[in-house]
Design an enzyme around this catalytic site. Structure first.
Site, PDB file in Angstrom:
ATOM      1  N   HIS A  33      20.805 -18.604  24.972  1.00  0.00           N
ATOM      2  CA  HIS A  33      22.289 -18.918  26.309  1.00  0.00           C
ATOM      3  C   HIS A  33      23.376 -18.106  24.651  1.00  0.00           C
ATOM      4  O   HIS A  33      23.515 -17.685  24.208  1.00  0.00           O
ATOM      5  CB  HIS A  33      22.713 -20.424  26.085  1.00  0.00           C
ATOM      6  CG  HIS A  33      24.091 -20.723  26.339  1.00  0.00           C
ATOM      7  ND1 HIS A  33      24.433 -20.501  28.285  1.00  0.00           N
ATOM      8  CD2 HIS A  33      25.806 -20.077  26.375  1.00  0.00           C
ATOM      9  CE1 HIS A  33      25.537 -20.613  28.882  1.00  0.00           C
ATOM     10  NE2 HIS A  33      26.330 -20.774  27.494  1.00  0.00           N
ATOM     11  N   ASP A  35      27.049 -16.153  24.951  1.00  0.00           N
ATOM     12  CA  ASP A  35      28.547 -16.206  25.381  1.00  0.00           C
ATOM     13  C   ASP A  35      29.656 -15.130  25.433  1.00  0.00           C
ATOM     14  O   ASP A  35      29.377 -14.583  24.155  1.00  0.00           O
ATOM     15  CB  ASP A  35      29.133 -17.528  24.291  1.00  0.00           C
ATOM     16  CG  ASP A  35      29.325 -18.818  25.296  1.00  0.00           C
ATOM     17  OD1 ASP A  35      28.586 -19.103  26.076  1.00  0.00           O
ATOM     18  OD2 ASP A  35      28.121 -19.588  24.324  1.00  0.00           O
ATOM     19  N   MET A  37      32.793 -13.501  25.322  1.00  0.00           N
ATOM     20  CA  MET A  37      33.949 -13.732  25.995  1.00  0.00           C
ATOM     21  C   MET A  37      35.275 -12.429  24.966  1.00  0.00           C
ATOM     22  O   MET A  37      34.204 -11.794  24.657  1.00  0.00           O
ATOM     23  CB  MET A  37      34.296 -14.408  24.349  1.00  0.00           C
ATOM     24  CG  MET A  37      33.762 -16.096  24.563  1.00  0.00           C
ATOM     25  SD  MET A  37      34.165 -16.629  23.042  1.00  0.00           S
ATOM     26  CE  MET A  37      32.858 -17.985  23.021  1.00  0.00           C
ATOM     27  N   HIS A  66      26.418 -15.933  29.241  1.00  0.00           N
ATOM     28  CA  HIS A  66      27.761 -17.044  30.103  1.00  0.00           C
ATOM     29  C   HIS A  66      28.754 -16.228  29.880  1.00  0.00           C
ATOM     30  O   HIS A  66      29.520 -14.965  28.498  1.00  0.00           O
ATOM     31  CB  HIS A  66      28.403 -18.235  29.302  1.00  0.00           C
ATOM     32  CG  HIS A  66      29.080 -18.894  30.195  1.00  0.00           C
ATOM     33  ND1 HIS A  66      29.707 -19.763  28.865  1.00  0.00           N
ATOM     34  CD2 HIS A  66      29.765 -18.841  30.641  1.00  0.00           C
ATOM     35  CE1 HIS A  66      30.887 -20.320  29.777  1.00  0.00           C
ATOM     36  NE2 HIS A  66      30.729 -19.954  30.711  1.00  0.00           N
ATOM     37  N   MET A  68      32.099 -15.733  30.120  1.00  0.00           N
ATOM     38  CA  MET A  68      33.776 -16.087  29.632  1.00  0.00           C
ATOM     39  C   MET A  68      35.058 -14.882  29.909  1.00  0.00           C
ATOM     40  O   MET A  68      35.505 -14.736  28.836  1.00  0.00           O
ATOM     41  CB  MET A  68      33.638 -16.798  28.752  1.00  0.00           C
ATOM     42  CG  MET A  68      33.224 -18.304  28.799  1.00  0.00           C
ATOM     43  SD  MET A  68      33.344 -19.361  27.722  1.00  0.00           S
ATOM     44  CE  MET A  68      32.120 -18.714  26.413  1.00  0.00           C
ATOM     45  N   MET A 137      31.268 -27.429  31.729  1.00  0.00           N
ATOM     46  CA  MET A 137      31.693 -26.895  30.198  1.00  0.00           C
ATOM     47  C   MET A 137      32.424 -28.160  29.726  1.00  0.00           C
ATOM     48  O   MET A 137      33.364 -28.862  30.397  1.00  0.00           O
ATOM     49  CB  MET A 137      32.267 -25.493  30.262  1.00  0.00           C
ATOM     50  CG  MET A 137      32.830 -24.369  30.508  1.00  0.00           C
ATOM     51  SD  MET A 137      30.979 -23.382  29.210  1.00  0.00           S
ATOM     52  CE  MET A 137      32.165 -23.991  27.918  1.00  0.00           C
ATOM     53  N   GLY A 142      35.150 -20.939  24.560  1.00  0.00           N
ATOM     54  CA  GLY A 142      36.334 -20.017  23.426  1.00  0.00           C
ATOM     55  C   GLY A 142      36.457 -20.201  21.897  1.00  0.00           C
ATOM     56  O   GLY A 142      35.514 -19.377  21.781  1.00  0.00           O
ATOM     57  N   GLY A 144      33.086 -22.555  19.627  1.00  0.00           N
ATOM     58  CA  GLY A 144      32.135 -23.014  19.229  1.00  0.00           C
ATOM     59  C   GLY A 144      31.979 -24.921  18.067  1.00  0.00           C
ATOM     60  O   GLY A 144      33.649 -24.175  17.627  1.00  0.00           O
ATOM     61  N   GLY A 145      31.210 -25.815  18.367  1.00  0.00           N
ATOM     62  CA  GLY A 145      31.727 -26.742  17.317  1.00  0.00           C
ATOM     63  C   GLY A 145      32.730 -28.035  17.543  1.00  0.00           C
ATOM     64  O   GLY A 145      33.185 -28.787  17.130  1.00  0.00           O
ATOM     65  N   ASP A 175      27.501 -27.377  28.560  1.00  0.00           N
ATOM     66  CA  ASP A 175      27.509 -26.492  27.355  1.00  0.00           C
ATOM     67  C   ASP A 175      29.054 -27.324  27.331  1.00  0.00           C
ATOM     68  O   ASP A 175      29.773 -27.021  27.311  1.00  0.00           O
ATOM     69  CB  ASP A 175      27.533 -25.486  27.651  1.00  0.00           C
ATOM     70  CG  ASP A 175      28.113 -24.130  26.783  1.00  0.00           C
ATOM     71  OD1 ASP A 175      27.951 -24.577  25.593  1.00  0.00           O
ATOM     72  OD2 ASP A 175      28.488 -22.908  26.670  1.00  0.00           O
ATOM     73  N   GLY A 176      27.814 -27.456  25.434  1.00  0.00           N
ATOM     74  CA  GLY A 176      29.941 -27.638  24.630  1.00  0.00           C
ATOM     75  C   GLY A 176      29.242 -29.437  23.878  1.00  0.00           C
ATOM     76  O   GLY A 176      29.304 -30.477  24.677  1.00  0.00           O
ATOM     77  N   GLY A 177      29.271 -29.678  23.174  1.00  0.00           N
ATOM     78  CA  GLY A 177      29.296 -30.189  22.211  1.00  0.00           C
ATOM     79  C   GLY A 177      27.791 -30.829  22.299  1.00  0.00           C
ATOM     80  O   GLY A 177      27.310 -32.591  22.164  1.00  0.00           O
ATOM     81  N   GLY A 197      24.773 -25.287  20.276  1.00  0.00           N
ATOM     82  CA  GLY A 197      24.894 -24.589  19.034  1.00  0.00           C
ATOM     83  C   GLY A 197      24.576 -25.610  18.160  1.00  0.00           C
ATOM     84  O   GLY A 197      23.548 -25.288  17.322  1.00  0.00           O
ATOM     85  N   SER A 198      25.452 -25.781  17.260  1.00  0.00           N
ATOM     86  CA  SER A 198      25.478 -25.892  15.766  1.00  0.00           C
ATOM     87  C   SER A 198      24.356 -27.348  15.646  1.00  0.00           C
ATOM     88  O   SER A 198      24.015 -27.726  14.290  1.00  0.00           O
ATOM     89  CB  SER A 198      27.287 -26.138  15.224  1.00  0.00           C
ATOM     90  OG  SER A 198      27.724 -27.362  16.384  1.00  0.00           O
TER      91      SER A 198
END
Length: 219
Positions: A33, A35, A37, A66, A68, A137, A142, A144-145, A175-177, A197-198
């Site tokens: 994936h 991103d 931006m 993706h 953004m 989302m 915008g 990560g983490g 996507d997210g957390g 991600g992380s």
């Protein structure tokens, strides 16, 4: 539908990007994936087309981009030429979403529509018969983490109900957390594409984490 895991390269070590890609391939991820931006639609700037082209040369895995960005139309032709497999853009970023979906498909890619946390599903119901996937989302885009926004689960459930009711076949991406706990909630609600991600890149054993994410719908 089969659950697929997509590491977000925004969380990779950019000084050792090739090593991180190889590590994730060894962990048997399904795709990557990316991103994009622009510092306008979101406050951050990530990376652009030259890096995506380099990543394409460095892996045979499918690439999910993706966007953004404002004016997402400007990137589609080049992404198709690079060999990207999937592209999503934000419903909030264009006045011509249906046309853009068709344009993405004409370039040989799967088309997705993305929604910010505050954007309701009703904003994209007119596109659900045309898109290949919807990206929910579960953090504000915008950076990560960030922590998972629980309200995203209700949106996944709403999308899944529409998909069943209208006999549609779009996938639901989140996507997210995403970690083993939030992944279970997302899968139970109807998601099949998990961007992480992380959680993956900081793991000592990424393969074990990938299997954990995929297995959250079992038992």
């Amino acid at each position: 539908m089969e659950v697929k895991v997509l590491p977000s390269l925004l969380s990779a070590d950019f000084l050792n990007l090739r090593d991180d890609i190889v590590r994730m391939e060894s962990a048997q991820v399904d795709m990557f994936h990316l991103d994009v931006m622009d510092g306008q639609f979101v406050p951050n700037i990530s990376y652009g087309l030259p890096l995506i082209e380099a990543i394409r040369r460095g892996t045979d895995a499918p690439l999910d981009v993706h966007l953004m960005t404002e004016d997402p139309e400007q990137f589609i032709e080049t992404l198709g030429e690079i060999g990207v497999d999937m592209v999503s853009f934000h419903i909030e970023a264009t006045a011509h979403a249906h046309r853009l979906v068709k344009y993405i498909k004409a370039q040989g890619m799967r088309a997705g529509i993305a929604l910010n946390p505050q954007t309701p599903i009703i904003q994209v119901t007119h596109l659900l018969g045309d898109v290949d996937y919807v990206l929910i989302m579960t953090v504000n885009p915008g950076f990560g983490g960030q922590s998972f926004i629980d309200a995203g689960i209700d949106k996944i459930k709403e999308l899944s109900a529409i998909r069943s009711e209208k006999n549609l076949d779009f996938e639901i991406e989140v996507d997210g957390g995403i970690n083993d706990e939030t992944a279970k909630h997302c899968i139970d609600a109807g998601a099949t594409l998990l961007v992480s991600g992380s959680y993956l890149f900081k793991a000592r054993d990424a393969k074990e984490m990938v299997q954990l994410l995929r297995g959250q719908h079992e038992g």
